[in-house]
Write a protein that holds these residues in place. Structure first.
Motif, PDB file in Angstrom:
ATOM      1  N   TRP A  59       0.862  -1.170   0.000  1.00 43.85           N
ATOM      2  CA  TRP A  59       0.000   0.000   0.000  1.00 43.85           C
ATOM      3  C   TRP A  59       0.901   1.223   0.000  1.00 43.85           C
ATOM      4  CZ3 TRP A  59      -5.159  -0.187  -0.541  1.00 43.85           C
ATOM      5  CH2 TRP A  59      -5.812  -1.394  -0.271  1.00 43.85           C
ATOM      6  N   VAL A  60       0.624   2.195  -0.860  1.00 45.38           N
ATOM      7  CA  VAL A  60       1.421   3.427  -0.898  1.00 45.38           C
ATOM      8  C   VAL A  60       0.493   4.639  -0.899  1.00 45.38           C
ATOM      9  CG1 VAL A  60       3.423   2.398  -2.045  1.00 45.38           C
ATOM     10  CG2 VAL A  60       1.609   3.402  -3.430  1.00 45.38           C
ATOM     11  N   ASN A  61       0.960   5.697  -0.223  1.00 46.16           N
ATOM     12  CA  ASN A  61       0.206   6.944  -0.277  1.00 46.16           C
ATOM     13  C   ASN A  61       0.686   7.762  -1.480  1.00 46.16           C
ATOM     14  OD1 ASN A  61       2.575   8.378   0.476  1.00 46.16           O
ATOM     15  ND2 ASN A  61       2.058   8.268   2.642  1.00 46.16           N
ATOM     16  N   GLN A  62       0.113   8.916  -1.686  1.00 44.79           N
ATOM     17  CA  GLN A  62       0.434   9.698  -2.880  1.00 44.79           C
ATOM     18  C   GLN A  62       1.889  10.162  -2.889  1.00 44.79           C
ATOM     19  OE1 GLN A  62      -2.339  12.818  -3.800  1.00 44.79           O
ATOM     20  NE2 GLN A  62      -1.309  13.320  -5.712  1.00 44.79           N
ATOM     21  N   THR A  63       2.429  10.506  -1.741  1.00 44.43           N
ATOM     22  CA  THR A  63       3.831  10.943  -1.675  1.00 44.43           C
ATOM     23  C   THR A  63       4.764   9.797  -2.058  1.00 44.43           C
ATOM     24  OG1 THR A  63       3.288  12.557   0.033  1.00 44.43           O
ATOM     25  CG2 THR A  63       5.609  11.925  -0.163  1.00 44.43           C
ATOM     26  N   GLU A  64       4.518   8.611  -1.511  1.00 42.96           N
ATOM     27  CA  GLU A  64       5.344   7.440  -1.845  1.00 42.96           C
ATOM     28  C   GLU A  64       5.197   7.070  -3.318  1.00 42.96           C
ATOM     29  OE1 GLU A  64       5.006   5.203   2.494  1.00 42.96           O
ATOM     30  OE2 GLU A  64       3.359   5.066   1.059  1.00 42.96           O
ATOM     31  N   PHE A  65       3.974   7.187  -3.822  1.00 43.71           N
ATOM     32  CA  PHE A  65       3.700   6.896  -5.235  1.00 43.71           C
ATOM     33  C   PHE A  65       4.501   7.848  -6.122  1.00 43.71           C
ATOM     34  CE2 PHE A  65       1.180   7.083  -9.144  1.00 43.71           C
ATOM     35  CZ  PHE A  65       0.901   5.741  -9.359  1.00 43.71           C
ATOM     36  N   GLN A  66       4.491   9.135  -5.774  1.00 43.60           N
ATOM     37  CA  GLN A  66       5.218  10.125  -6.562  1.00 43.60           C
ATOM     38  C   GLN A  66       6.722   9.853  -6.519  1.00 43.60           C
ATOM     39  OE1 GLN A  66       3.767  12.703  -8.530  1.00 43.60           O
ATOM     40  NE2 GLN A  66       5.853  12.585  -9.328  1.00 43.60           N
ATOM     41  N   MET A  87       8.097   6.936  -6.234  1.00 44.99           N
ATOM     42  CA  MET A  87       8.327   5.787  -7.121  1.00 44.99           C
ATOM     43  C   MET A  87       8.347   6.227  -8.581  1.00 44.99           C
ATOM     44  SD  MET A  87       6.164   2.731  -5.304  1.00 44.99           S
ATOM     45  CE  MET A  87       6.867   1.419  -6.332  1.00 44.99           C
ATOM     46  N   LEU A  88       7.492   7.179  -8.937  1.00 43.15           N
ATOM     47  CA  LEU A  88       7.514   7.724 -10.299  1.00 43.15           C
ATOM     48  C   LEU A  88       8.825   8.466 -10.552  1.00 43.15           C
ATOM     49  CD1 LEU A  88       3.899   9.112 -10.808  1.00 43.15           C
ATOM     50  CD2 LEU A  88       5.029   7.389 -12.219  1.00 43.15           C
ATOM     51  N   GLU A  98      10.669   3.750 -10.659  1.00 43.98           N
ATOM     52  CA  GLU A  98      10.250   2.418 -10.236  1.00 43.98           C
ATOM     53  C   GLU A  98       8.894   2.079 -10.855  1.00 43.98           C
ATOM     54  OE1 GLU A  98      10.976   1.523  -5.897  1.00 43.98           O
ATOM     55  OE2 GLU A  98      11.308   3.705  -5.937  1.00 43.98           O
ATOM     56  N   LEU A  99       8.122   3.099 -11.156  1.00 45.59           N
ATOM     57  CA  LEU A  99       6.847   2.974 -11.869  1.00 45.59           C
ATOM     58  C   LEU A  99       7.001   3.639 -13.223  1.00 45.59           C
ATOM     59  CD1 LEU A  99       4.268   3.968  -9.108  1.00 45.59           C
ATOM     60  CD2 LEU A  99       4.295   1.814 -10.338  1.00 45.59           C
ATOM     61  N   LEU A 100       6.378   3.050 -14.224  1.00 42.94           N
ATOM     62  CA  LEU A 100       6.399   3.654 -15.558  1.00 42.94           C
ATOM     63  C   LEU A 100       5.440   4.838 -15.589  1.00 42.94           C
ATOM     64  CD1 LEU A 100       6.227   0.420 -17.731  1.00 42.94           C
ATOM     65  CD2 LEU A 100       8.261   1.746 -17.126  1.00 42.94           C
ATOM     66  N   GLN A 123      -0.364   6.024 -18.967  1.00 40.67           N
ATOM     67  CA  GLN A 123      -1.777   6.299 -18.724  1.00 40.67           C
ATOM     68  C   GLN A 123      -2.258   5.703 -17.408  1.00 40.67           C
ATOM     69  OE1 GLN A 123      -4.671   6.354 -22.080  1.00 40.67           O
ATOM     70  NE2 GLN A 123      -5.499   4.581 -21.037  1.00 40.67           N
ATOM     71  N   GLY A 124      -1.754   4.529 -17.058  1.00 37.11           N
ATOM     72  CA  GLY A 124      -2.146   3.879 -15.811  1.00 37.11           C
ATOM     73  C   GLY A 124      -1.728   4.672 -14.587  1.00 37.11           C
ATOM     74  N   THR A 125      -0.502   5.209 -14.600  1.00 34.46           N
ATOM     75  CA  THR A 125      -0.065   5.991 -13.448  1.00 34.46           C
ATOM     76  C   THR A 125      -0.777   7.337 -13.404  1.00 34.46           C
ATOM     77  OG1 THR A 125       1.903   6.681 -14.688  1.00 34.46           O
ATOM     78  CG2 THR A 125       2.169   4.882 -13.123  1.00 34.46           C
ATOM     79  N   MET A 126      -1.081   7.898 -14.554  1.00 36.52           N
ATOM     80  CA  MET A 126      -1.852   9.158 -14.557  1.00 36.52           C
ATOM     81  C   MET A 126      -3.246   8.933 -13.985  1.00 36.52           C
ATOM     82  SD  MET A 126      -0.690  11.220 -17.974  1.00 36.52           S
ATOM     83  CE  MET A 126      -0.782   9.869 -19.125  1.00 36.52           C
TER      84      MET A 126
END
Length: 156
Positions: free
Chosen positions: A124-131, A133-134, A138-140, A143-146
């Motif tokens: 589970w990741v919050n928006q800060t962790e997700f960003q 990773m971008l 680590e994340l492509l 369109q999926g990440t957008m």
């Protein structure tokens, strides 16, 4: 001609032609999204990605496919799904359909996952962790990440 068309509609689409559902399990209390790391045989490497699957079951709608993918891939179920976005077939890309599964729970007896690829990690990741990773690639960035960022936005 009509018989040929009706037969085509009943056939399972090929892997390259079929539409895809993407599911974002989302905890509305902690504002976290669930992502998986999957080893993908065709690329011989691991990727962080979202719960997803091809629309390959004849006679089932997109929401049913999303519900089934959530159960098969990560053994989760949710009673609240939201359709977030659908893209068209553009320049040969397959149509993609994005869903949010609110506050999923872990299933006691999930269905078997028929996929050949396998999950090596999940979190589970919050928006800060997700960003982060971008930013760290680590994340492509696609369109999926957008759309995942739109899911975060929906609950902020």
């Amino acid at each position: 001609m009509l018989e040929l068309l009706q037969t085509k509609l009943k056939e399972k689409p090929s892997k390259k032609e079929r539409e895809v559902v993407i599911v974002y399990p989302f905890n509305t209390t902690t504002k976290e999204i669930y992502i998986i790391q999957e080893y993908i045989n065709g690329y011989d490497r691991k990727f962080w990605k979202f719960v997803s699957g091809g629309v390959d079951k004849v006679g089932k709608d997109l929401l049913t496919h999303a519900v089934e993918e959530l159960a098969e891939e990560v053994a989760m179920a949710s009673t609240i799904f939201h359709h977030l976005y659908s893209s068209e077939r553009i320049f040969g890309n397959r149509p993609m359909h994005y869903f949010i599964a609110e506050n999923p729970i872990v299933m006691e007896n999930p269905p078997e996952n028929p996929d050949e690829d396998y999950i090596t990690d999940a979190k589970w990741v919050n928006q800060t962790e997700f960003q982060k990773m971008l930013d760290n690639k680590e994340l492509l960035w696609d369109q999926g990440t957008m759309c995942a960022l739109q899911a975060f936005r929906k609950y902020s």
